[in-house]
Enzyme design. Structure first.
Site, PDB file in Angstrom:
ATOM      1  N   ASP A   8       0.863  -1.182   0.000  1.00 23.08           N
ATOM      2  CA  ASP A   8       0.000   0.000   0.000  1.00 23.08           C
ATOM      3  C   ASP A   8       0.901   1.233   0.000  1.00 23.08           C
ATOM      4  O   ASP A   8       2.127   1.119  -0.205  1.00 23.08           O
ATOM      5  CB  ASP A   8      -0.994  -0.031   1.186  1.00 23.08           C
ATOM      6  CG  ASP A   8      -0.315   0.171   2.539  1.00 23.08           C
ATOM      7  OD1 ASP A   8       0.923   0.251   2.594  1.00 23.08           O
ATOM      8  OD2 ASP A   8      -1.045   0.255   3.544  1.00 23.08           O
ATOM      9  N   CYS A  65       3.117  -3.291   3.988  1.00 17.99           N
ATOM     10  CA  CYS A  65       2.268  -2.161   4.383  1.00 17.99           C
ATOM     11  C   CYS A  65       2.944  -1.502   5.579  1.00 17.99           C
ATOM     12  O   CYS A  65       4.144  -1.696   5.782  1.00 17.99           O
ATOM     13  CB  CYS A  65       0.818  -2.601   4.641  1.00 17.99           C
ATOM     14  SG  CYS A  65       0.539  -3.641   6.082  1.00 17.99           S
ATOM     15  N   THR A  67       2.625  -1.957   8.887  1.00 17.16           N
ATOM     16  CA  THR A  67       3.060  -2.955   9.873  1.00 17.16           C
ATOM     17  C   THR A  67       3.274  -4.343   9.268  1.00 17.16           C
ATOM     18  O   THR A  67       3.845  -5.214   9.926  1.00 17.16           O
ATOM     19  CB  THR A  67       1.981  -3.122  10.960  1.00 17.16           C
ATOM     20  OG1 THR A  67       0.760  -3.501  10.300  1.00 17.16           O
ATOM     21  CG2 THR A  67       1.771  -1.836  11.742  1.00 17.16           C
ATOM     22  N   HIS A  98       9.656 -24.814   8.034  1.00 16.54           N
ATOM     23  CA  HIS A  98       8.647 -25.602   8.754  1.00 16.54           C
ATOM     24  C   HIS A  98       7.218 -25.365   8.272  1.00 16.54           C
ATOM     25  O   HIS A  98       6.399 -26.264   8.334  1.00 16.54           O
ATOM     26  CB  HIS A  98       8.699 -25.284  10.253  1.00 16.54           C
ATOM     27  CG  HIS A  98       9.932 -25.792  10.923  1.00 16.54           C
ATOM     28  ND1 HIS A  98      10.101 -25.777  12.292  1.00 16.54           N
ATOM     29  CD2 HIS A  98      11.084 -26.328  10.417  1.00 16.54           C
ATOM     30  CE1 HIS A  98      11.290 -26.282  12.598  1.00 16.54           C
ATOM     31  NE2 HIS A  98      11.916 -26.614  11.480  1.00 16.54           N
ATOM     32  N   HIS A 133       6.591 -31.932   9.028  1.00 19.09           N
ATOM     33  CA  HIS A 133       5.863 -30.654   8.956  1.00 19.09           C
ATOM     34  C   HIS A 133       4.653 -30.728   8.026  1.00 19.09           C
ATOM     35  O   HIS A 133       3.724 -29.945   8.157  1.00 19.09           O
ATOM     36  CB  HIS A 133       6.800 -29.539   8.476  1.00 19.09           C
ATOM     37  CG  HIS A 133       8.001 -29.397   9.356  1.00 19.09           C
ATOM     38  ND1 HIS A 133       7.918 -28.986  10.670  1.00 19.09           N
ATOM     39  CD2 HIS A 133       9.312 -29.653   9.122  1.00 19.09           C
ATOM     40  CE1 HIS A 133       9.129 -28.977  11.201  1.00 19.09           C
ATOM     41  NE2 HIS A 133       9.991 -29.381  10.285  1.00 19.09           N
TER      42      HIS A 133
HETATM   43  C1  RB5 Z   1      -1.937   2.554   6.666  1.00 17.62           C
HETATM   44  O1  RB5 Z   1      -1.935   3.723   7.396  1.00 17.62           O
HETATM   45  C2  RB5 Z   1      -1.746   1.354   7.590  1.00 17.62           C
HETATM   46  O2  RB5 Z   1      -2.878   1.155   8.353  1.00 17.62           O
HETATM   47  C3  RB5 Z   1      -1.407   0.128   6.769  1.00 17.62           C
HETATM   48  O3  RB5 Z   1      -0.281   0.374   5.998  1.00 17.62           O
HETATM   49  C4  RB5 Z   1      -1.082  -1.128   7.560  1.00 17.62           C
HETATM   50  O4  RB5 Z   1      -0.106  -0.885   8.532  1.00 17.62           O
HETATM   51  C5  RB5 Z   1      -2.209  -1.902   8.063  1.00 17.62           C
HETATM   52  O5  RB5 Z   1      -2.064  -2.999   8.645  1.00 17.62           O
END
Ligand code: RB5
Length: 150
Positions: A8, A65, A67, A98, A133
């Site tokens: 994203d 993204c 996180t 695994h 596994h």
């Molecule tokens: C975008 O602001 C953020 O929410 C997205 O990149 C991501 O971290 C969502 O899990």
């Protein structure tokens, strides 16, 4: 080996760096977007990359993204996808050996680009070990198909 990659807006810059890194390593990359830092929705790119992997169009996928969480959750909704979000190389490597993961997710707001490259390299180089596994991977598929009988 062709790698599908997607992000994203939050992952766009790290995606650009990972693509450059993969090209330098001689890995073929197919970029499913996004193509700028303009705000967008991570499920779109999680879905596109997951579909490319699940259909066999690409061998593995990398998603980024903020996180790595949202985009991996979206990818894991596609049948046949085993996506892992990693912020260190050990789990990335073991997730291949695994768990036979076929999608790696990274958080651009969590890891720096050096660490991200190291995680990608460990993940790509590690091979699935099969053996004991496989039974557990099969169980995951049974859960996915609502056929898990315990
Ligand atoms: C975008 O602001 C953020 O929410 C997205 O990149 C991501 O971290 C969502 O899990």
């Amino acid at each position: 080996m062709e790698i599908a990659i997607g992000s994203d807006h939050a992952g766009y810059e790290l995606k650009r760096q990972i693509i450059e890194h993969l090209i330098q390593k001689g890995v073929e990359v197919k970029d499913f977007g996004s193509y700028s830092t303009e705000r967008c929705d991570y499920p779109v790119y999680g879905y596109k990359v997951a579909k490319a992997v699940a259909s066999g169009e690409c061998e593995k996928g990398i998603l980024i993204c903020g996180t790595g969480v949202g985009i991996s959750l979206a990818a894991n909704k596609v049948k046949g996808i085993r996506a892992v979000v990693c912020s260190e190389p050990y789990s990335a490597q073991l997730s291949r050996r695994h768990n036979n993961t076929n999608v790696l997710a990274l958080g651009a707001r969590v890891v720096g680009s050096e660490l991200a490259r190291m995680i990608v390299d460990c993940w790509l180089e590690a091979e699935y070990e099969g053996g004991r596994h496989q039974k557990r991977i099969d169980m995951i598929a049974e859960i996915e198909n609502d056929e898990f009988d315990i």
